[in-house]
Scaffold this active site. Structure first.
Site, PDB file in Angstrom:
ATOM      1  N   GLU A 209       1.566  -3.378   4.049  1.00 27.52           N
ATOM      2  CA  GLU A 209       3.065  -2.917   3.701  1.00 27.52           C
ATOM      3  C   GLU A 209       3.557  -2.460   5.027  1.00 27.52           C
ATOM      4  O   GLU A 209       3.185  -1.722   5.791  1.00 27.52           O
ATOM      5  CB  GLU A 209       3.064  -1.750   2.891  1.00 27.52           C
ATOM      6  CG  GLU A 209       4.451  -1.340   2.830  1.00 27.52           C
ATOM      7  CD  GLU A 209       4.649  -0.087   1.404  1.00 27.52           C
ATOM      8  OE1 GLU A 209       3.451   0.121   0.821  1.00 27.52           O
ATOM      9  OE2 GLU A 209       5.637   0.401   1.188  1.00 27.52           O
TER      10      GLU A 209
ATOM     11  N   LYS B 242      -6.334   0.282  -7.255  1.00 24.29           N
ATOM     12  CA  LYS B 242      -5.794   0.095  -5.839  1.00 24.29           C
ATOM     13  C   LYS B 242      -5.936   1.603  -5.214  1.00 24.29           C
ATOM     14  O   LYS B 242      -5.320   2.536  -5.695  1.00 24.29           O
ATOM     15  CB  LYS B 242      -4.348  -0.473  -5.851  1.00 24.29           C
ATOM     16  CG  LYS B 242      -3.946  -0.485  -4.335  1.00 24.29           C
ATOM     17  CD  LYS B 242      -2.488  -1.114  -4.197  1.00 24.29           C
ATOM     18  CE  LYS B 242      -1.195  -0.373  -4.349  1.00 24.29           C
ATOM     19  NZ  LYS B 242      -1.105   0.903  -3.588  1.00 24.29           N
TER      20      LYS B 242
HETATM   21  O1  KIV Z   1       2.921   2.115  -5.684  1.00 18.72           O
HETATM   22  C1  KIV Z   1       3.405   1.164  -5.097  1.00 18.72           C
HETATM   23  O2  KIV Z   1       4.397   0.381  -6.109  1.00 18.72           O
HETATM   24  C2  KIV Z   1       2.809   0.206  -4.201  1.00 18.72           C
HETATM   25  C3  KIV Z   1       3.461  -0.825  -3.733  1.00 18.72           C
HETATM   26  C4  KIV Z   1       4.546  -0.496  -2.773  1.00 18.72           C
HETATM   27  C5  KIV Z   1       2.547  -2.082  -3.217  1.00 18.72           C
HETATM   28  O3  KIV Z   1       1.750   0.799  -3.747  1.00 18.72           O
END
Ligand code: KIV
Length: 290
Positions: A207, A138
Site C-alpha cells: 500500500e 490478512k
Molecule cells: O482494511 C482494508 O481495507 C485494507 C485495504 C486498504 C487493503 O487493508
C-alpha cells in the site's frame, strides 16, 4: 446465500470472463490466485463489508474480497482502524461469505488480535475461519510478525501480508497520507516481503509505495503482490470499495480512481424521496396495496 433474483440489479451480467479458467461452481482458492499470477493474468480484489456489495462485486468478476478493518472507519464511524475488534469484523465476514459463491473471502486481523504473539494470531485466525467462514486472513507487518505467519500457516490458515502504509500503525507512521518505502526504507520493505513469502504468506498487499518499488517487489516474489497505490506492475490490485464507488468524500489518495459517483446519486435519491413524502407524492396508488 440470499436469493436476490427478484431485486433490481439481478439483471447485471455475470462475472467478467478473463483469459484464465476461473471456477464457476466453487470458491476460488489461493492456488487459483497463484495460477492466475503464474500465467500473467491481472486479477482484482475489492473490500466488502456486507452481503449486497459482496454479491455485486463477485458478479462483476472480482476474484477475492477483503473484509478489511477499513470498515471501522467506513461502516462503524471510528476515526481510524485501531478500535476495530474481532467481534466487529466477524458478522461482516459472515455477511460477505453468505453473499458470495465463488469469491475468495479474506478476513482482516484487526489491531490487537495478533500483535501479542502467535497464540493470539492463531486464536483470531481460527475464529475468522470457523465463525466467519473466511478462507484466509490478512495481517500487517513484515519480519516482526513472522512467528504469527508461521503459526497461522502451520495450522492451515492462508495468510495475506500487508506492507507499506499499514493503517494499524497510524500512530507511528506520521500520518495516513505518507508514501512509504522511499530510499533505504524500500530495501527494508523488500526484505520484509521476501521474509513473508518464505514464511508461507500466499500474497502480499503493498500500500502507498513508489511504483518502482511495487515493480521490484512483484518481480522478486513468486506469490501475488496486490497493489493499492503501488503502481501498475503489481500482480493484482485492490481498492476500498466506497473509494471506487465515489461514496467517500474529501481529499482521496492519488491512487484512487472513482468509477462512479454514488455519493451524488444516493444524496439525490434520498432528497427526492423526502421531497415526495413531504409533498404527498409518495406513496401513491401504484405503491399501495388495494
Ligand atoms: O482494511 C482494508 O481495507 C485494507 C485495504 C486498504 C487493503 O487493508
Amino acid at each position: 446465500m440470499p436469493d436476490f433474483s427478484e431485486r433490481p440489479g439481478s439483471e447485471l451480467p455475470g462475472p467478467a470472463s478473463g483469459p484464465g479458467p476461473w471456477p464457476a461452481d466453487r470458491r476460488i482458492t489461493i492456488r487459483d490466485l497463484q495460477a492466475a499470477t503464474d500465467r500473467g493474468e491481472r486479477w482484482s480484489m475489492l473490500t466488502s463489508y456486507d452481503t449486497l456489495t459482496a454479491g455485486v462485486f463477485e458478479q462483476a468478476g472480482v476474484r477475492a474480497l477483503l473484509v478489511g478493518d477499513t470498515s471501522g472507519e467506513l461502516v462503524l464511524g471510528y476515526p481510524s482502524t485501531v478500535p476495530v475488534t474481532m467481534d466487529h469484523l466477524i458478522p461482516m465476514v459472515q455477511a460477505v461469505v453468505r453473499g458470495t459463491r465463488t469469491a475468495l473471502v479474506v478476513a482482516d486481523l484487526p489491531f490487537g488480535s495478533y500483535q501479542s504473539g502467535p497464540q493470539a494470531a492463531l486464536a483470531s485466525g481460527i475464529r475468522h475461519l470457523k465463525e466467519g467462514g473466511a478462507q484466509a486472513v490478512k495481517l500487517e507487518g513484515g519480519r516482526r510478525v513472522l512467528p504469527q505467519v508461521d503459526a497461522l500457516t502451520g495450522a492451515g490458515i492462508p495468510v495475506m501480508g500487508h506492507l507499506g502504509l499499514t493503517p494499524q500503525s497510524v500512530n507511528v507512521l506520521g500520518g495516513m497520507r505518507r508514501v512509504q518505502g522511499r530510499g533505504e526504507a524500500g530495501e527494508e520493505l523488500l526484505a520484509d516481503a521476501l521474509a513473508l513469502e518464505r514464511a508461507g504468506a500466499f500474497a502480499v498487499v503493498l500500500e502507498s509505495v513508489p511504483a518502482d518499488l511495487g515493480r521490484r517487489v512483484a518481480d522478486a516474489l513468486r506469490v501475488p503482490v496486490v497493489g493499492i497505490g503501488a503502481g501498475p506492475d503489481c500482480d493484482a490490485q485492490i481498492l476500498v470499495w466506497p473509494d471506487l464507488a465515489g461514496l467517500t468524500s474529501g481529499r482521496l489518495p492519488r491512487f484512487v480512481r472513482q468509477y462512479a459517483d454514488l455519493r451524488h446519486d444516493l444524496l439525490d435519491a434520498a432528497r427526492r424521496y423526502t421531497e415526495d413524502v413531504a409533498a404527498r407524492r409518495y406513496p401513491d396508488a401504484a405503491h399501495s396495496y388495494a
